[in-house]
Design an enzyme around this catalytic site. Structure first.
Site, PDB file in Angstrom:
ATOM      1  N   GLU A  79     -36.388  85.259   4.462  1.00  0.00           N
ATOM      2  CA  GLU A  79     -37.622  85.835   5.353  1.00  0.00           C
ATOM      3  C   GLU A  79     -38.903  85.699   4.581  1.00  0.00           C
ATOM      4  O   GLU A  79     -39.857  86.231   4.891  1.00  0.00           O
ATOM      5  CB  GLU A  79     -37.214  87.159   5.928  1.00  0.00           C
ATOM      6  CG  GLU A  79     -37.284  88.199   4.999  1.00  0.00           C
ATOM      7  CD  GLU A  79     -38.125  89.285   5.072  1.00  0.00           C
ATOM      8  OE1 GLU A  79     -39.067  89.027   4.337  1.00  0.00           O
ATOM      9  OE2 GLU A  79     -37.925  90.601   5.808  1.00  0.00           O
ATOM     10  N   HIS A  98     -23.531  93.540   4.642  1.00  0.00           N
ATOM     11  CA  HIS A  98     -25.194  93.510   4.376  1.00  0.00           C
ATOM     12  C   HIS A  98     -25.404  94.848   3.808  1.00  0.00           C
ATOM     13  O   HIS A  98     -25.002  95.837   4.467  1.00  0.00           O
ATOM     14  CB  HIS A  98     -25.926  93.198   5.393  1.00  0.00           C
ATOM     15  CG  HIS A  98     -27.245  93.439   5.355  1.00  0.00           C
ATOM     16  ND1 HIS A  98     -27.950  92.720   4.158  1.00  0.00           N
ATOM     17  CD2 HIS A  98     -28.277  94.202   5.900  1.00  0.00           C
ATOM     18  CE1 HIS A  98     -29.228  93.054   4.096  1.00  0.00           C
ATOM     19  NE2 HIS A  98     -29.749  93.694   5.307  1.00  0.00           N
ATOM     20  N   CYS A 101     -32.392  89.130   7.551  1.00  0.00           N
ATOM     21  CA  CYS A 101     -31.443  89.224   6.282  1.00  0.00           C
ATOM     22  C   CYS A 101     -29.969  88.494   6.378  1.00  0.00           C
ATOM     23  O   CYS A 101     -29.179  88.446   5.545  1.00  0.00           O
ATOM     24  CB  CYS A 101     -30.946  90.545   5.824  1.00  0.00           C
ATOM     25  SG  CYS A 101     -32.626  91.680   5.644  1.00  0.00           S
TER      26      CYS A 101
END
Lengths: 387, 133, 351
Positions: free
Chosen positions: C81, C235, C113
């Site tokens: 990103e 994550h 992400c």
């Protein structure tokens, strides 16, 4: 073919930050002085060689030959700009010398000029980096002080040269400059001041570096016949040489010696039929203090590696064994890059005529002038002798 | 003042991957690359060769007065690096303190941003070196 | 036909800033933040590092580990990103730098992400369909948090690259499964310097819902349960969220500890799940099972069932993540602000 070539007139502006003077003002002032000094007239000039490193980046001006001829009131004569970075002046002198030597013409003006203060310091550094390798040095953020710092580091490691010895070069240069009213920095500095000055590129500090300077210089050269006819005190050019090395510092065979200087020095001594010990004094290219050490070693005034020691011993002072840079050198007198090589000839002629005032080298008969381009990719040497 | 786009573009193999040359006639290797062998000149035979990116510090300095564009990197170290294959090159030494630098220390290639052309121009990447672990 | 990981590489910058240093500047209670987010310090990219340089470093490490000819890489996808260019791919820079050019396809991915795991899925399809021999999938970021925002304590820099293929696998990917909805929990509008987020809305309806659904979904599909796995990695936007997700799904703490790296390096965004997975692979042995679940705001999760092969024991990664974690130098907030370009006008660029 002319047998010999002589310097018959010299001229120079003051060196420094000359805010009220333009590029063209500087060179015409120096040129007019030289012509006046020679006791001749503009009509007598048959050609111009102008050494200028980067007028395009410093002043946005190219096409220097025509510009200088024009503003000197000499439009019509052939005029050539010569460029070899900081050796532009020395090379202009050599080209003028060779032209007369060829017999093509008899009276030529060799000038040098740079107007460096019209751009910011960081822009000036970029212009000066043009003397290095753009693709493999400048692109990486290399500066000229850093190239000489890389050499200084090797010299210190290989020969045990100390930062005190390197600093002593600047102390001596400033002492000599204090005796030179035309110098940019006519004052003395102490060893402590040099060693405590602002760090520029470790191990080199501000007072190891020559400054950014405006200035111009010019000499009138004549064939032997004309010289004898026109003046009583010609200064003879007994040797002229030039040599090159790799453009990038990292491609050199050694970082602790200056091979272009060694090669050009041998040629010049041979042409002048003299030995290094016959030289009474030298003006060498001390753009950074380490460069003077490399120069005096390369010119064989001492063994390789001994440059720091003989400086520390005082052998290079005005009354020493081999006086180096009685003018104050690039460090004290200033370094308007294109003008430097010619300014060295002006100083040498003044000394050989015995007119150098307080900084006069006693009984000077033979002088050597040494002009360097970039990190040593070009060396130009001339050996001058009094009448 | 920035280089033209094509100047950088045509050097991408060299600046990213240390693609140099060697002369098959005399065996000397060149980085930065040369298209004419200085030893053999016209009879030399040049071909491309990729260097490993390993070497040692031959000389170094720490720049405190940078040129335009590099002001916010300062102080930064610049070294002459001797590649294990022989040639020397000049490059920034990153991720180290000035006191960590020493002639002879082993270094290896890293990929970093060299400089950008203003806030809207291209970003030029290339080799730098760091001390080998 | 098997599909899986042929090699992988990691990279995180050398510099770190401690949570307490950031808290000091903003007058926040550092103990409280450290405990709430389970974060001790985070990586800081040097002034000359960006997503492209991080991608290249980890990609070169991956090629080195995989011992393949880079010309055999048929596709490169870089998920991030924080691509250095809005228009002009990071993936072509990587392709040139690993010398995979010119016969390959390349593109940049963005899915907050999880763009890195999306890249892995794409390359899995390409190698399995024999369109390419190897695919290089990268997740890398130099993420930004608004000064003083809670994100600033975690947003860090790092990346991981995976070479996906069908032979010489160090780990086989048995299956992948994704769970995707349109959930605006975190975003950055075009031209904006910093991202915005929905604060507590990023939790239950966003992170937890997607991660849990994806984890459960892939386990149901493959008739597996939490104790069939030796490791699980999620994550890691902070240290707390993945621990809580693991607990909800029914994993034990020992299964998640190995791959939990955010407390020491911060949230590397697109690099986060992949760096956690790399940390597990660095020491994993034949037959060990790994569940990896990414999360990207906006929102979605990609889950993977991975089984480590004997090859991983024979061919250990020569540059394990722990080595990068241990090699560090702390900077203060002022230096961090300078490196990150948070001070106006401070850039590595010509005028």
């Amino acid at each position: 073919m002319s047998k010999r070539v002589a310097i018959i007139g010299i001229g120079m502006t003051k060196f420094g930050e000359l805010w009220d003077k333009r590029y063209r003002d500087l060179i015409t002032e120096a040129g007019a002085d030289a012509i006046k000094d020679a006791g001749i007239d503009g009509e007598d000039i048959e050609g111009l060689y102008i050494g200028s490193m980067s007028p395009g980046l410093f002043a946005g001006q190219e096409h220097i030959g025509a510009l200088v001829a024009d503003y000197s009131g000499l439009s019509g004569i052939p005029a050539t700009r010569v460029e070899a970075a900081c050796a532009s002046g020395g090379l202009a002198l050599r080209e003028a010398y060779l032209t007369i030597k060829s017999g093509a013409i008899d009276i030529v003006v060799a000038g040098g000029v740079e107007k460096m203060t019209d751009v910011s310091t960081s822009s000036a550094m970029i212009a000066l980096m043009g003397a290095g390798d753009q693709e493999w040095e400048a692109f990486k953020g290399v500066t000229f002080p850093s190239l000489y710092a890389l050499m200084a580091r090797r010299h210190m490691v290989e020969y045990g040269t100390t930062i005190e010895q390197i600093s002593q070069v600047a102390v001596k240069s400033h002492h000599n400059a204090s005796l030179n009213p035309d110098a940019q920095f006519p004052f003395k500095v102490t060893l402590e001041q040099v060693m405590n000055s602002a760090i520029i590129a470790d191990p080199l500090r501000l007072l190891h570096c020559s400054p950014i300077t405006d200035g111009a210089s010019a000499v009138v050269l004549a064939s032997e016949e004309k010289a004898k006819e026109l003046v009583d005190d010609p200064v003879w050019i007994n040797g002229s040489s030039s040599a090159t090395d790799t453009i990038a510092l990292h491609d050199r065979k050694s970082l602790s010696r200056m091979d272009s200087t060694i090669i050009a020095g041998k040629k010049a001594y041979k042409e002048a039929k003299i030995k290094p010990r016959d030289i009474d004094f030298a003006e060498v290219h001390d753009c950074f203090s380490i460069a003077e050490i490399l120069a005096i070693e390369g010119l064989n005034f001492c063994k390789l590696g001994d440059g720091g020691k003989i400086t520390e011993n005082g052998e290079t002072e005005i009354d020493g064994r081999i006086p180096i840079n009685p003018s104050g050198g690039l460090k004290g007198k200033g370094h308007p890059v294109g003008a430097t090589g010619i300014a060295q000839a002006v100083e040498a002629a003044l000394q050989l005529r015995g007119k150098a005032g307080k900084r006069q080298v006693k009984d000077a008969e033979i002088a050597l002038i040494h002009n360097l381009g970039g990190s040593g990719a070009t060396t130009v040497i001339h050996i001058l002798k009094r009448n | 003042m920035s280089e033209g786009l094509a100047i950088h573009w045509r050097l991408i193999p060299q600046r990213y991957n240390l693609v140099g040359t060697e002369c098959l006639k005399c065996g000397e290797k060149f980085f930065p690359p040369r298209q004419l062998c200085p030893n053999c000149r016209r009879v030399g035979e040049i071909r491309e060769v990729k260097f490993s990116g390993e070497g040692e510090i031959y000389s170094y300095t720490v720049i405190h007065t940078p040129p335009e564009g590099f002001e916010f990197m300062k102080p930064y170290a610049m070294g002459v690096i001797k590649l294990i294959e022989g040639p020397f090159l000049t490059a920034q030494l990153v991720d180290c303190k000035p006191e960590d630098l020493e002639i002879g220390k082993r270094v290896e290639l890293v990929f970093r941003k060299i400089i950008a052309d203003g806030s809207s121009g291209i970003i030029r990447y290339g080799y730098k070196f760091k001390l080998k672990d | 036909m098997k599909v899986g990981i042929v090699g992988y590489g990691v990279y995180i910058p050398r510099y770190r800033i401690k949570t307490e240093e950031i808290a000091r500047v903003w007058g926040a209670d550092s103990k409280n933040i450290s405990n709430a987010l389970l974060i001790h310090e985070k990586t800081v990219p040097a002034i000359d590092e960006d997503t492209a340089t991080i991608s290249v470093e980890c990609a070169r490490n991956a090629v080195q580990h995989a011992k393949i000819n880079p010309k055999d890489i048929g596709a490169i996808y870089v998920g991030s990103e924080s691509h250095p260019y809005a228009v002009k791919p990071t993936s072509t820079i990587v392709a040139a730098a690993v010398d995979a050019v010119p016969e390959l396809t390349a593109a940049d991915y963005e899915f907050a992400c999880k763009a890195g795991t999306a890249a892995i899925q794409t390359t899995m399809g390409l190698v399995k369909s024999k369109m390419i021999r190897y695919g290089l999938a990268i997740g890398a970021d130099t993420s930004q948090g608004k000064p003083g925002d809670v994100l600033e304590y975690t947003a860090s820099a790092g990346g991981s690259a995976y070479i996906i293929g069908t032979e010489n696998l160090i780990a086989e990917i048995h299956d992948t499964y994704s769970y995707t909805t349109d959930t605006p929990d975190f975003w950055r509008r075009e031209g904006q310097e910093f991202p915005s987020h929905g604060a507590r809305f990023t939790g239950q309806p966003a992170y937890f819902r997607h991660v849990i659904k994806a984890a459960k979904g892939i386990m149901n599909k493959n008739k597996l349960k939490p104790d069939d796995f030796d490791y699980v990695v999620f994550h890691q936007p902070n240290g707390k969220f993945p621990l809580k997700a693991a607990q909800i799904i029914g994993f034990e703490k020992k299964q998640i500890t190995e791959g939990l790296v955010t407390p020491y390096i911060g949230n590397t965004y697109s690099g986060s799940t992949l760096l956690g997975l790399a940390k597990i692979l660095d020491d994993a042995n034949e037959g060990e099972m790994i569940l990896a679940v990414s999360y990207g705001s906006g929102a979605g999760s990609d889950a993977f069932i991975i089984e480590v092969t004997k090859e991983n024991e024979k061919r250990r990664n020569p540059k394990p993540l722990q080595r990068y974690i241990d090699r560090k130098e702390y900077v203060d907030y002022a230096t961090y602000a300078k490196f990150k370009g948070k001070i106006k006008g401070v850039k590595l660029e010509k005028p």
